[in-house]
Design a protein around this motif. Structure first.
Motif, PDB file in Angstrom:
ATOM      1  N   GLY A  10       1.300  -1.149  -0.479  1.00  0.00           N
ATOM      2  CA  GLY A  10       0.050  -0.039   0.374  1.00  0.00           C
ATOM      3  C   GLY A  10       0.717   1.396   0.254  1.00  0.00           C
ATOM      4  N   ASP A  11      -0.158   2.611  -0.106  1.00  0.00           N
ATOM      5  CA  ASP A  11       1.185   3.560   0.489  1.00  0.00           C
ATOM      6  C   ASP A  11       0.851   3.965   1.787  1.00  0.00           C
ATOM      7  OD1 ASP A  11       0.897   3.621  -2.171  1.00  0.00           O
ATOM      8  OD2 ASP A  11      -0.584   4.362  -2.494  1.00  0.00           O
ATOM      9  N   VAL A  12       0.404   4.170   2.639  1.00  0.00           N
ATOM     10  CA  VAL A  12       0.481   4.300   3.679  1.00  0.00           C
ATOM     11  C   VAL A  12       0.378   2.897   4.978  1.00  0.00           C
ATOM     12  CG1 VAL A  12      -1.007   5.369   5.792  1.00  0.00           C
ATOM     13  CG2 VAL A  12      -1.328   6.589   3.365  1.00  0.00           C
ATOM     14  N   THR A  13       1.660   3.432   6.079  1.00  0.00           N
ATOM     15  CA  THR A  13       1.866   2.468   6.837  1.00  0.00           C
ATOM     16  C   THR A  13       1.264   3.724   8.349  1.00  0.00           C
ATOM     17  OG1 THR A  13       2.994   1.092   8.074  1.00  0.00           O
ATOM     18  CG2 THR A  13       4.234   2.821   6.967  1.00  0.00           C
ATOM     19  N   PRO A  14       0.214   3.515   8.956  1.00  0.00           N
ATOM     20  CA  PRO A  14      -0.007   4.688  10.293  1.00  0.00           C
ATOM     21  C   PRO A  14       0.623   4.123  11.699  1.00  0.00           C
ATOM     22  CG  PRO A  14      -1.680   2.438   9.555  1.00  0.00           C
ATOM     23  CD  PRO A  14      -0.677   3.219   8.816  1.00  0.00           C
ATOM     24  N   ARG A  15       1.048   4.925  12.229  1.00  0.00           N
ATOM     25  CA  ARG A  15       1.872   4.591  13.104  1.00  0.00           C
ATOM     26  C   ARG A  15       0.839   3.940  14.230  1.00  0.00           C
ATOM     27  NH1 ARG A  15       4.803   4.601   9.821  1.00  0.00           N
ATOM     28  NH2 ARG A  15       7.014   5.992   9.819  1.00  0.00           N
ATOM     29  N   LEU A  16       1.441   3.471  15.213  1.00  0.00           N
ATOM     30  CA  LEU A  16       0.244   2.755  16.442  1.00  0.00           C
ATOM     31  C   LEU A  16       1.247   3.522  17.325  1.00  0.00           C
ATOM     32  CD1 LEU A  16      -1.903   0.712  16.867  1.00  0.00           C
ATOM     33  CD2 LEU A  16       0.378  -1.221  17.679  1.00  0.00           C
ATOM     34  N   PHE A  17       0.210   4.364  18.488  1.00  0.00           N
ATOM     35  CA  PHE A  17       0.551   4.602  19.272  1.00  0.00           C
ATOM     36  C   PHE A  17      -0.258   4.200  20.809  1.00  0.00           C
ATOM     37  CE2 PHE A  17      -0.018   8.510  22.482  1.00  0.00           C
ATOM     38  CZ  PHE A  17       1.610   8.637  22.763  1.00  0.00           C
ATOM     39  N   LEU A  18       0.908   3.760  21.514  1.00  0.00           N
ATOM     40  CA  LEU A  18      -0.147   2.963  22.686  1.00  0.00           C
ATOM     41  C   LEU A  18      -0.005   4.091  23.477  1.00  0.00           C
ATOM     42  CD1 LEU A  18       1.582  -0.779  23.043  1.00  0.00           C
ATOM     43  CD2 LEU A  18      -0.640  -0.087  21.722  1.00  0.00           C
ATOM     44  N   SER A  19      -1.606   4.861  24.372  1.00  0.00           N
ATOM     45  CA  SER A  19      -0.864   6.276  25.134  1.00  0.00           C
ATOM     46  C   SER A  19      -1.570   5.791  26.338  1.00  0.00           C
ATOM     47  CB  SER A  19      -1.921   6.678  24.254  1.00  0.00           C
ATOM     48  OG  SER A  19      -1.839   8.206  25.140  1.00  0.00           O
ATOM     49  N   SER A  20      -0.643   6.225  27.719  1.00  0.00           N
ATOM     50  CA  SER A  20      -1.080   5.541  29.018  1.00  0.00           C
ATOM     51  C   SER A  20      -1.403   6.729  29.295  1.00  0.00           C
ATOM     52  CB  SER A  20       0.321   4.546  29.091  1.00  0.00           C
ATOM     53  OG  SER A  20       0.387   3.386  29.240  1.00  0.00           O
ATOM     54  N   ASN A  48       7.928  11.130  10.889  1.00  0.00           N
ATOM     55  CA  ASN A  48       6.661  11.626  10.229  1.00  0.00           C
ATOM     56  C   ASN A  48       6.768  11.230   8.964  1.00  0.00           C
ATOM     57  OD1 ASN A  48       5.310  12.389  12.826  1.00  0.00           O
ATOM     58  ND2 ASN A  48       5.872  14.550  12.336  1.00  0.00           N
ATOM     59  N   SER A  49       7.779  11.119   7.954  1.00  0.00           N
ATOM     60  CA  SER A  49       8.237  11.561   6.587  1.00  0.00           C
ATOM     61  C   SER A  49       7.623   9.483   6.527  1.00  0.00           C
ATOM     62  CB  SER A  49       9.242  10.997   5.973  1.00  0.00           C
ATOM     63  OG  SER A  49      10.822  10.237   6.536  1.00  0.00           O
ATOM     64  N   GLY A  50       8.101   8.326   7.542  1.00  0.00           N
ATOM     65  CA  GLY A  50       7.424   7.237   6.934  1.00  0.00           C
ATOM     66  C   GLY A  50       5.954   7.225   7.171  1.00  0.00           C
ATOM     67  N   ARG A  60       4.529   6.632   1.682  1.00  0.00           N
ATOM     68  CA  ARG A  60       5.901   6.386   0.918  1.00  0.00           C
ATOM     69  C   ARG A  60       6.192   7.222   0.034  1.00  0.00           C
ATOM     70  NH1 ARG A  60       6.759   1.196  -2.222  1.00  0.00           N
ATOM     71  NH2 ARG A  60       4.498  -0.081  -0.713  1.00  0.00           N
ATOM     72  N   ALA A  61       5.020   8.315  -0.512  1.00  0.00           N
ATOM     73  CA  ALA A  61       5.204   8.906  -1.742  1.00  0.00           C
ATOM     74  C   ALA A  61       7.031   9.644  -1.301  1.00  0.00           C
ATOM     75  CB  ALA A  61       4.352  10.066  -2.290  1.00  0.00           C
ATOM     76  N   PHE A  62       6.786  10.296   0.465  1.00  0.00           N
ATOM     77  CA  PHE A  62       7.429  11.325   0.510  1.00  0.00           C
ATOM     78  C   PHE A  62       8.420  10.780   2.385  1.00  0.00           C
ATOM     79  CE2 PHE A  62       4.852  13.732  -0.907  1.00  0.00           C
ATOM     80  CZ  PHE A  62       4.621  14.772  -1.544  1.00  0.00           C
ATOM     81  N   ALA A  63       8.783   8.569   2.113  1.00  0.00           N
ATOM     82  CA  ALA A  63       9.205   8.598   3.010  1.00  0.00           C
ATOM     83  C   ALA A  63      10.675   8.155   3.033  1.00  0.00           C
ATOM     84  CB  ALA A  63       8.928   6.881   3.149  1.00  0.00           C
ATOM     85  N   THR A 110      12.537   5.862   4.428  1.00  0.00           N
ATOM     86  CA  THR A 110      12.336   5.516   5.894  1.00  0.00           C
ATOM     87  C   THR A 110      10.571   5.570   6.317  1.00  0.00           C
ATOM     88  OG1 THR A 110      11.016   7.997   5.815  1.00  0.00           O
ATOM     89  CG2 THR A 110      13.425   8.475   6.372  1.00  0.00           C
ATOM     90  N   TRP A 111      10.345   4.300   5.267  1.00  0.00           N
ATOM     91  CA  TRP A 111       9.400   3.525   5.050  1.00  0.00           C
ATOM     92  C   TRP A 111       9.683   1.838   5.999  1.00  0.00           C
ATOM     93  CZ3 TRP A 111       4.573   3.937   3.391  1.00  0.00           C
ATOM     94  CH2 TRP A 111       3.799   2.465   2.802  1.00  0.00           C
ATOM     95  N   ALA A 112       8.707   2.425   6.689  1.00  0.00           N
ATOM     96  CA  ALA A 112       8.865   1.071   7.947  1.00  0.00           C
ATOM     97  C   ALA A 112       7.680   1.062   8.469  1.00  0.00           C
ATOM     98  CB  ALA A 112      10.045   0.794   8.494  1.00  0.00           C
ATOM     99  N   PRO A 113       6.782  -0.142   9.123  1.00  0.00           N
ATOM    100  CA  PRO A 113       5.432   0.324  10.132  1.00  0.00           C
ATOM    101  C   PRO A 113       6.335   0.841  11.044  1.00  0.00           C
ATOM    102  CG  PRO A 113       5.366  -1.979   8.697  1.00  0.00           C
ATOM    103  CD  PRO A 113       6.963  -1.310   9.090  1.00  0.00           C
TER     104      PRO A 113
END
Length: 304
Positions: A116-126, A189-191, A194-197, A214-217
């Motif tokens: 795909g073209d996007v890999t969302p960041r996963l944030f565990l917020s405590s 943020n850049s990762g 994909r277009a700006f990773a 910088t393209w990585a989960p």
């Protein structure tokens, strides 16, 4: 050069586990020392030594999985795969409604983010300590593709690790080093897209311009909030302390990897079998979300 290189490498190794303040103070002292020796570019030498030390720490860390396993030999049902991971997570962590589904989908996404073209960041917020974020992050690391966990990183080692290993980055204690580091925030943020990773850096002895991926989960855990630009690119999992009657099993460190070894093989097989479908997927998207949130949820909904 050898008279400088050897002690400079040893100096960098002493700072592998140092916090940001100690590293900054040590860097200032080293720049002053190398300047007195008459070296023309002490800052470049020191930064290169610190980056090399971080890379050596990654290579020498025990138990890392920077290669994919052998895929499962038989076709895999995604519903069984996701339910198995979800059940394991809920045995060890108390989560609000909907969170376990999002986490399981994100872990499977690490095996097919390249489709795909996007890999969302996963944030565990405590909101406070002892909400189970580190336990959940350990399970996420054990389930994710080519997981590279850390509790402190620099911008340079992030893009160099991504370029070299193509990992899933798993970062704990994010609030202690992410909030005040604009360079690191920019790389993270850049990762997302994909277009700006990519970042451009001067590299090598001739300082030639070089693009680094910088393209990585990326999964993060922290107490409180992260900068708005990171949260805007994240699936946010609000952690909470266990309520009365919510019993969970203690997660033992030695068993985490073995518990999910077969799961990782099954996930890889499912991702490879469904590459064409995921590349062409256009899932229905829920109303009421802004464009950035829709971008982040789309690859997870495509898997679902």
């Amino acid at each position: 050069p050898e008279e400088v290189e050897v002690p400079l490498r040893a100096w960098a190794d002493t700072l592998r586990d140092a916090d940001r303040l100690r590293r900054a103070m040590a860097r200032e002292s080293a720049m002053d020392f190398l300047g007195k020796l008459g070296l023309r570019s002490p800052a470049g030498l020191i930064d290169a030594a610190l980056e090399a030390g971080e890379e050596r720490a990654i290579q020498e860390a025990p138990g890392l999985r920077l290669e994919n396993p052998e895929p499962w030999p038989d076709p895999v049902d995604a519903e069984d795969l996701l339910n198995d991971l979800g059940a394991l997570i809920l045995r060890h962590v108390a989560l609000p409604d909907g969170a376990v589904e999002a986490v399981a989908l994100w872990c499977l996404h690490t095996y097919c983010y390249d489709f795909g073209d996007v890999t969302p960041r996963l944030f565990l917020s405590s909101p406070t300590p002892r909400c189970g974020k580190t336990t959940l992050l350990r399970l996420i690391a054990a389930a994710s593709s080519r997981a590279l966990p850390a509790s402190n990183v620099s911008a340079a080692v992030v893009y160099r690790a991504i370029e070299k290993y193509r990992p899933s980055l798993i970062l704990d204690e994010a609030e202690t080093f992410m909030n005040d580091d604009e360079g690191l925030r920019g790389v993270v943020n850049s990762g997302h897209s994909r277009a700006f990773a990519f970042v451009l850096r001067a590299d090598g002895e001739n300082l030639d311009p070089k693009p680094f991926s910088t393209w990585a989960p990326l999964a993060l855990a922290g107490i409180g909030k992260l900068p708005a630009t990171i949260q805007d690119r994240s699936i946010i999992i609000p952690m909470k302390r266990r309520e009365k009657g919510e019993d969970v099993e203690r997660l033992r460190g030695a068993s985490v990897e073995s518990m999910l070894g077969d799961w990782r093989r099954r996930a890889l097989r499912w991702a490879r079998d469904h590459e064409d479908a995921l590349r062409g997927a256009r899932p229905a998207l829920p109303p009421g979300l802004d464009d950035r949130a829709l971008d982040s949820w789309e690859p997870l909904l495509a898997i679902a």
